[in-house]
Design an enzyme around this catalytic site. Structure first.
Site, short mmCIF file in Angstrom:
data_model
loop_
_atom_site.label_atom_id
_atom_site.label_comp_id
_atom_site.label_asym_id
_atom_site.label_seq_id
_atom_site.Cartn_x
_atom_site.Cartn_y
_atom_site.Cartn_z
N CYS A 148 0.84 -1.21 0.00
CA CYS A 148 0.00 0.00 0.00
C CYS A 148 0.87 1.25 0.00
O CYS A 148 1.44 1.63 1.03
CB CYS A 148 -0.91 -0.03 1.23
N CYS A 151 -0.30 4.06 2.26
CA CYS A 151 -0.05 3.82 3.69
C CYS A 151 1.43 4.04 4.03
O CYS A 151 1.76 4.62 5.07
CB CYS A 151 -0.41 2.39 4.08
N ASP A 152 2.32 3.57 3.18
CA ASP A 152 3.72 3.44 3.60
C ASP A 152 4.73 4.27 2.80
O ASP A 152 5.90 4.34 3.19
CB ASP A 152 4.14 1.96 3.52
C1 LIG Z 1 0.18 -4.05 5.87
C2 LIG Z 1 -0.95 -3.08 5.71
C3 LIG Z 1 -0.81 -1.80 6.15
C4 LIG Z 1 -1.85 -0.90 6.02
N1 LIG Z 1 -1.68 0.36 6.49
C5 LIG Z 1 -2.70 1.24 6.42
C6 LIG Z 1 -2.57 2.55 6.94
O1 LIG Z 1 -1.51 2.93 7.44
N2 LIG Z 1 -3.65 3.37 6.84
C7 LIG Z 1 -4.85 2.97 6.27
O2 LIG Z 1 -5.80 3.75 6.25
N3 LIG Z 1 -4.98 1.75 5.75
C8 LIG Z 1 -3.95 0.87 5.81
N4 LIG Z 1 -4.09 -0.37 5.27
C9 LIG Z 1 -5.36 -0.71 4.59
C10 LIG Z 1 -6.44 -1.06 5.63
O3 LIG Z 1 -5.92 -1.99 6.54
C11 LIG Z 1 -7.67 -1.63 4.95
O4 LIG Z 1 -8.14 -0.73 3.97
C12 LIG Z 1 -8.78 -1.87 5.97
O5 LIG Z 1 -8.34 -2.70 7.01
C13 LIG Z 1 -10.00 -2.50 5.31
O6 LIG Z 1 -10.95 -2.70 6.31
P1 LIG Z 1 -12.12 -3.76 6.16
O7 LIG Z 1 -12.92 -3.62 7.41
O8 LIG Z 1 -12.81 -3.59 4.88
O9 LIG Z 1 -11.42 -5.18 6.08
P2 LIG Z 1 -10.24 -5.91 6.82
O10 LIG Z 1 -9.44 -5.01 7.67
O11 LIG Z 1 -9.56 -6.69 5.75
O12 LIG Z 1 -10.98 -6.92 7.79
C14 LIG Z 1 -11.72 -8.00 7.26
C15 LIG Z 1 -12.09 -8.92 8.38
O13 LIG Z 1 -12.94 -9.95 7.87
C16 LIG Z 1 -12.56 -11.18 8.43
N5 LIG Z 1 -13.00 -12.24 7.54
C17 LIG Z 1 -12.57 -12.52 6.28
N6 LIG Z 1 -13.23 -13.60 5.80
C18 LIG Z 1 -14.09 -13.98 6.78
C19 LIG Z 1 -15.03 -15.05 6.90
N7 LIG Z 1 -15.25 -15.92 5.90
N8 LIG Z 1 -15.72 -15.17 8.06
C20 LIG Z 1 -15.53 -14.29 9.08
N9 LIG Z 1 -14.66 -13.27 9.01
C21 LIG Z 1 -13.95 -13.13 7.88
C22 LIG Z 1 -11.06 -11.08 8.59
O14 LIG Z 1 -10.63 -11.98 9.58
C23 LIG Z 1 -10.93 -9.63 9.05
O15 LIG Z 1 -11.12 -9.54 10.42
C24 LIG Z 1 -3.07 -1.29 5.40
C25 LIG Z 1 -3.21 -2.60 4.93
C26 LIG Z 1 -2.17 -3.49 5.09
C27 LIG Z 1 -2.35 -4.89 4.60
#
Ligand SMILES: Cc1cc2nc3c(=O)[nH]c(=O)nc-3n(C[C@H](O)[C@H](O)[C@H](O)COP(=O)(O)OP(=O)(O)OC[C@H]3O[C@@H](n4cnc5c(N)ncnc54)[C@H](O)[C@@H]3O)c2cc1C
Length: 384
Positions: A148, A151-152
């Site tokens: 990302c 992010c980084d």
């Molecule tokens: C290494 C890294 C660094 C990042 N740094 C930043 C940053 O500095 N700033 C920023 O704004 N964004 C950052 N991001 C992006 C950010 O993390 C994501 O955009 C955000 O977390 C997305 O949120 P979400 O709730 O859609 O999904 P996610 O955070 O992906 O959460 C999805 C959840 O669903 C669960 N899940 C999946 N499948 C199932 C299933 N079948 N049954 C039950 N549960 C399930 C997973 O376990 C997880 O808990 C970063 C991403 C990464 C990978």
């Protein structure tokens, strides 16, 4: 069997935010966290500097713990499992608490084969980035290997940066990273790009950006105090720029006797993201961070090494939506389709939010915002 008002699937920013809103609305949501990474993608990172409200930044796991505690405070019930399927089992009048909505009862099946019924479901299962699958990628993830740029990128000011990929996202990330890096090299395995012509043109016109085609990354190297990696012991650069694995390989011997690699590793872990440390006139690339990559030309077979402080992998994301089967409409890549700016899916009473819908923004704050919208959409569905 108990019929929940709402089941939220996923414990990232979208899921927790939806839970906070629904809990405060008195709807007692149940949240299935996912078995492997409760807290979502941010539990795999260190410093988050762009989530509003934290002027000094916050560690990803701490941010997610705080969101969970806030959801818990308003009565969310947590279920620590994976969901394996969703189906609509009652097409009749089970859609709302007062029986007026007609979306039917949704049945959520868990990995344990337990089932949960609900009037409404919010899918917030996020996405996962595709990985290169080369040695060093896991080891240096979050320590120079990133998925990302937004992010980084900031952490690699005046450092050489590599981007891997050939689509629009890779080009967007590479162009964005030219604001930070001393140079950006985009590496692509073919000689033609999937990216649009205009993106390629922009990249070619950018002095800081080099395109390296017909090339693959075969390994990522860095300094890692924990593994005894040869690079770790010798990764000392003589200037703040371009740390090189080969520069001054024996310089550790000229460091003060009291300096060992362990405290250096400690400093890196505490600051979270790679940062050079200057001691006694020499600059050490942060212990445990990327210093170089091995590359191979796919046509000639020629191999080489490229010094870099960061490798941004931009070869695509996969939304975690396979378990939804045909119950909601998705695009060809598996992203759940929603109705306009709402979070309504093709099935009444099923809503979707965050990175499992959003292929564009993919940020914690945008996922949280969408989680809020899903909660309000679900609330309207249940109470109107
Ligand atoms: C290494 C890294 C660094 C990042 N740094 C930043 C940053 O500095 N700033 C920023 O704004 N964004 C950052 N991001 C992006 C950010 O993390 C994501 O955009 C955000 O977390 C997305 O949120 P979400 O709730 O859609 O999904 P996610 O955070 O992906 O959460 C999805 C959840 O669903 C669960 N899940 C999946 N499948 C199932 C299933 N079948 N049954 C039950 N549960 C399930 C997973 O376990 C997880 O808990 C970063 C991403 C990464 C990978």
């Amino acid at each position: 069997m108990t019929v929940h008002n709402v089941i939220i699937i996923g414990s990232g920013p979208a899921g927790y935010t939806a839970a906070i809103y629904l809990g405060r609305a008195g709807l007692h949501p149940a949240l299935v966290t996912g078995a492997l990474t409760p807290g979502g993608q941010l539990v795999n990172t260190t410093e988050v500097e762009n989530f509003p409200g934290f002027p000094d930044g916050i560690l990803g796991p701490d941010l997610m713990d705080a969101m969970r505690a806030q959801a818990e405070r308003f009565g969310t019930e947590f279920i620590h499992e994976d969901v394996t399927s969703i189906e609509v089992v009652d097409g009749g009048d089970g859609g709302s608490a007062d029986g007026t909505a007609t979306g039917g009862i949704k049945r959520v099946t868990l990995e344990s084969d337990d089932v949960l019924d609900a009037r409404a479901v919010i899918v917030a299962t996020g996405s996962s980035y595709r990985k290169l699958g080369v040695p060093g990628e896991e080891e240096y993830s979050g320590r120079g290997v990133s998925y990302c740029a937004t992010c980084d990128g900031f952490f690699f000011k005046d450092k050489p940066i590599v981007v891997v990929g050939g689509g629009d996202s890779a080009f967007e990330e590479a162009l964005y990273l030219t604001r930070f890096g001393s140079s950006v090299t985009l590496i692509h395995r073919r000689d033609s790009f999937r990216a649009s012509a205009i993106m390629v043109e922009r990249a070619r016109a950018n002095d800081k950006l080099t395109l390296l085609t017909d090339t693959i990354v075969t390994a990522i190297h860095g300094g890692n105090a924990g593994t005894g990696d040869a690079v770790a012991a010798g990764s000392v650069a003589t200037s703040a720029g371009s740390p090189s694995a080969n520069a001054v390989p024996s310089a550790t011997s000229s460091l003060p006797a009291s300096l060992t690699l362990n405290p250096i590793g400690g400093i890196t872990l505490n600051t979270g993201k790679p940062a050079d440390i200057t001691l006694g006139g020499v600059t050490l690339p942060a212990a445990g961070s990327v210093t170089s990559i091995d590359i191979r030309n796919t046509v000639t077979g020629e191999t080489g090494t490229l010094d870099t402080a960061a490798v941004f992998v931009a070869i695509g994301h996969s939304p975690a939506t396979a378990f939804t089967g045909d119950v909601v409409r998705k695009d060809d890549d598996g992203y759940i389709l929603v109705d306009g700016a709402s979070t309504r899916t093709s099935t009444p009473g099923i809503f979707a939010a965050g990175d499992c819908v959003d292929r564009t923004y993919r940020q914690a704050i945008s996922a949280a915002g969408m989680g809020c919208r899903a909660a309000l959409d679900a609330q309207a569905y249940l109470t109107n």
